[in-house]
Design a protein around this motif. Structure first.
Motif, mmCIF file in Angstrom:
data_model
loop_
_atom_site.group_PDB
_atom_site.id
_atom_site.type_symbol
_atom_site.label_atom_id
_atom_site.label_comp_id
_atom_site.label_asym_id
_atom_site.label_seq_id
_atom_site.Cartn_x
_atom_site.Cartn_y
_atom_site.Cartn_z
ATOM 1 N N GLN A 1 3.467 121.424 7.603
ATOM 2 C CA GLN A 1 2.909 120.969 6.324
ATOM 3 C C GLN A 1 2.113 119.679 6.508
ATOM 4 N N LEU B 1 2.494 118.401 -0.650
ATOM 5 C CA LEU B 1 3.847 117.961 -0.966
ATOM 6 C C LEU B 1 4.531 118.933 -1.915
ATOM 7 N N MET B 2 3.803 119.397 -2.926
ATOM 8 C CA MET B 2 4.391 120.304 -3.908
ATOM 9 C C MET B 2 4.449 121.757 -3.434
ATOM 10 N N PHE C 1 5.569 122.616 -0.620
ATOM 11 C CA PHE C 1 6.887 122.715 -0.021
ATOM 12 C C PHE C 1 7.995 122.499 -1.048
ATOM 13 N N SER C 2 7.873 121.464 -1.859
ATOM 14 C CA SER C 2 8.946 121.119 -2.790
ATOM 15 C C SER C 2 9.155 122.204 -3.839
ATOM 16 N N GLY C 3 8.089 122.601 -4.503
ATOM 17 C CA GLY C 3 8.200 123.672 -5.486
ATOM 18 C C GLY C 3 8.456 125.016 -4.837
ATOM 19 N N VAL D 1 10.158 125.741 -2.101
ATOM 20 C CA VAL D 1 11.556 125.940 -1.713
ATOM 21 C C VAL D 1 12.376 126.412 -2.911
ATOM 22 N N ILE D 2 12.149 125.808 -4.056
ATOM 23 C CA ILE D 2 12.904 126.198 -5.252
ATOM 24 C C ILE D 2 12.573 127.632 -5.667
ATOM 25 N N ALA E 1 6.273 128.534 2.576
ATOM 26 C CA ALA E 1 5.469 127.358 2.236
ATOM 27 C C ALA E 1 4.151 127.354 2.994
#
Length: 453
Positions: free
Chosen positions: A54, A78-79, A81-83, A85-86, A137
């Motif tokens: 990433q 950044l998002m 990966f963050s979003g 994963v959820i 991601a």
């Protein structure tokens, strides 16, 4: 008497050999436990390397775009990966790897419920999820480069969640989840099509629905160069991606065994062949060995070998990477000619070279490849997989982008595009005034007298 002696002799032998046999069995069990733990740690470290990609994507995309959009690029990665994963935890992993369902989608395993470690041997459920979510991601972040500099952030966040949670996992189910492409005999070891072409074809549809950047094409339709702001970012990001690929490809063996070095070797050979082939191609075409294009050539070689890295020999890896390096230049030129604006070349690197790498397995595989005397059966299975994924992704992602465009809007205003996305979308420029005083939002404050203050 003889039977009695034999019985006593047998008992004596058992008494002597029993501890030795028990010791050998214990050593064998201990070795199996050590190997199992080693496999888990190996896959975990591979997942970390893929997650590290990433950072590489962020630098490559930022470097190939203008400084006024660098914070926006970083935020999107950044998002992703963050979003992502959820979304993959809640829905995507179950669709891909649920133990119930059919050859097209899983119907359990949402929020990882109802799954066990045994379902993901030789790793375990936790590590299996981490490794697979890193791939998800990656597929999502490919899209951001092709849509850079003109996409609303909220629109981007919505489609990133949908691609990670829905579009990508169903493709995974078809092959890696034991679905219909697996039954057909398709080989895509680490995801030339399953990961990279999914991202590339979604990027294609995003760029088509979004339209080109302002000023990209003249009135005569000819493309104009819009240079990125940092070649060092591009090269550093490319090397980060190369390092991450040693998790991507060798990690897909899912075990620390003797195949890992071969996979790492074919990965390396294809990568450097792609870089050299691209450099020569662009040098011949434009008169200069373009740095950014050559960096994309290395990535093209990596994407091309990802499907067949475990199935081909070293010379085939060189050929696959080199052809990918030529194709990426041809792809960039083609998409520019048909006015599809892709600032980072994501469609060519991941879509075109992902398809090529998948087909190349049918040609070059040591077992079953057309050029090794295996006939056309494997090549046919590879072609079906490429076409099926292209159809699924272009239709679903196209509908997603059209739906977003009709509701919350997909593209920023012309004024915001001219000023840059950093300040109006995120509230501050990506670089401070010490580095880029001319950027929007970096104007020096008006001097105030002690009296007026």
């Amino acid at each position: 008497m003889r039977n009695k002696v034999m019985t006593m002799t047998g008992l004596a032998a058992l008494a002597l050999l029993g501890p030795l046999a028990g010791s050998a069995l214990a050593q064998e069990l201990d070795a199996a436990r050590v190997q199992a733990n080693l496999d888990v740690i190996f896959v975990f470290l591979a997942a970390v390397l893929v997650i590290f990609m990433q950072a590489g994507f962020a630098l490559v995309e930022a470097g190939l775009t203008r400084a006024k959009n660098v914070a926006n690029i970083m935020m999107k990665n950044l998002m992703d990966f963050s979003g992502g994963v959820i979304a993959f935890f809640a829905v995507g992993f179950g669709l891909a790897y649920g133990t119930a369902g059919n050859g097209f989608l899983g119907t359990n395993g949402f929020f990882l419920r109802g799954l066990s470690d045994a379902d993901f041997s030789p790793a375990n459920l936790a590590v299996g999820f981490l490794f697979q979510v890193a791939f998800a991601a990656t597929a999502a972040t490919i899209v951001s480069g092709a849509m850079a500099e003109r996409t609303k952030f909220k629109a981007y966040f919505v489609y990133s969640l949908l691609i990670t949670g829905l579009v990508y996992p169903i493709v995974v189910r078809w092959l890696w989840g034991g679905g219909w492409l697996a039954d057909l005999g398709m080989i895509d070891f680490a995801g030339s099509t399953i990961v990279h072409s999914v991202g590339g074809w979604a990027a294609l549809m995003g760029a088509v629905v979004l339209g080109p950047r302002l000023g990209k094409y003249g009135k005569d339709g000819r493309p104009r160069a819009i240079p990125g702001h940092s070649v060092p970012f591009v090269v550093l990001g490319t090397f980060m991606l190369l390092i991450g690929w040693y998790g991507f490809n060798p990690g897909s063996q899912l075990a620390a065994d003797q195949m890992v070095p071969h996979i790492a070797l074919t990965t390396t050979l294809a990568a450097v062949a792609g870089a050299v082939a691209t450099m020569i191609t662009i040098w011949f075409r434009s008169g200069k060995p373009d740095v950014a294009m050559t960096a994309n050539g290395l990535l093209a070689g990596l994407v091309s070998i990802t499907a067949g890295t475990a199935a081909v020999d070293e010379l085939a890896a060189l050929a696959i990477g080199a052809i990918g390096g030529v194709l990426v230049v041809a792809g960039v030129v083609l998409f520019d000619r048909i006015r599809i604006d892709d600032p980072v070349g994501a469609i060519s690197v991941h879509g075109v070279c992902g398809a090529w790498g998948t087909l190349a397995v049918g040609l070059f595989a040591s077992e079953g490849g057309l050029l090794s005397g295996g006939g056309a059966g494997l090549l046919g299975a590879q072609a079906v997989g490429v076409l099926a994924v292209f159809g699924w992704v272009t239709v679903t992602s196209g509908l997603i982008f059209l739906g977003i465009k009709a509701t919350i809007g997909l593209r920023v205003s012309p004024e915001e595009e001219i000023q840059g996305l950093d300040v109006l979308e995120h509230g501050a420029p990506g670089y401070g005034p010490e580095i880029s005083p001319a950027l929007p939002g970096n104007a020096a404050p008006a001097l105030r007298s002690p009296v007026s203050s």
